[in-house]
Scaffold this active site. Structure first.
Site: not given
Ligand code: GAR
Length: 210
Positions: A14, A67, A92, A111, A174
């Site tokens: 998150g 789903r 996810m 992404h 970042e």
């Molecule tokens: C992030 O890097 C986001 O871009 C990626 O998961 C991570 C979540 O981090 N998303 C994907 O790969 C979606 N296909 P976070 O929970 O710390 O925001």
């Protein structure tokens, strides 16, 4: 100002969710975060959202047959909280075409790659294996096909000689934390137009550290 009521969907850490919550604290930000929901009841981000005083909910996808069954309670939560916009932030799970179409133009995703390159998982490993020199992240409108949809904003960074997947992921992350609030600002302000895959806005939508 009529701030757009925004829900964030997470599955884990998150950190992008936190950057959106932080940005939306500023009174002139055009979105307010009214709900954080996760398909994983143990997602660490849920506790952070609660601590920030935001309504949270877990809809455990494992207890639903499929789903569509999972999306029923999710949609009910969005109705209860009168949600206008949805931000996927490390969420996810694939959503059904029906759900995505119902929210068309009102659901966005971040992404960790410069789409349309590196859709799917393990983007940083694959970018390093290909030897690309520029990598980054993308915020886009969600459409039924995974990691497709009109691109709202992108940030690019240089790949360094000694990068590993971990160091690259950290620098991209970042950028994600700066990019996602900018993209949500564009969408929530309504100050953009969409023409095919092109999103045009007067607000900043690109950055490069290369
Ligand atoms: C992030 O890097 C986001 O871009 C990626 O998961 C991570 C979540 O981090 N998303 C994907 O790969 C979606 N296909 P976070 O929970 O710390 O925001």
């Amino acid at each position: 100002m009529n701030r757009r009521r925004t829900a964030i969907l997470i599955s884990g850490r998150g950190s992008n969710m936190r950057s959106l919550i932080e940005a939306a604290r500023v009174p002139d930000f055009p979105a307010e975060i009214v709900l954080v929901a996760s398909n994983r009841p143990d997602a660490p981000g849920l506790a952070d959202a609660k601590q920030a005083g935001i309504a949270t909910a877990a809809v455990d996808n494992k207890i639903y047959a499929g789903r569509e069954e999972f999306e029923g309670p999710l949609q009910a939560l969005f109705d209860i909280h009168r949600v206008d916009l949805i931000c996927l932030a490390g969420f996810m799970r694939m959503l059904t075409a029906g759900f995505v179409e119902r929210w068309s133009g009102r659901i966005i995703n971040i992404h960790p790659a410069l789409l349309p390159a590196y859709r799917g998982l393990n983007t940083h490993e694959r970018a390093l294996a290909d030897g690309v020199k520029i990598h980054g992240c993308t915020v886009h409108f969600v459409v039924p096909a995974m990691d497709e949809g009109p691109i709202i904003a992108q940030a690019a960074i240089a790949v360094l000689n000694d990068d590993t997947a971990e160091t690259l992921a950290a620098r991209v992350l970042e950028e994600e934390h700066k990019l996602y609030p900018q993209a949500l600002r564009i969408v929530a302000s309504g100050d953009y137009s969409v023409d095919g895959n092109r999103v045009r806005s007067k607000l900043a939508s690109a950055s490069a550290r290369v």
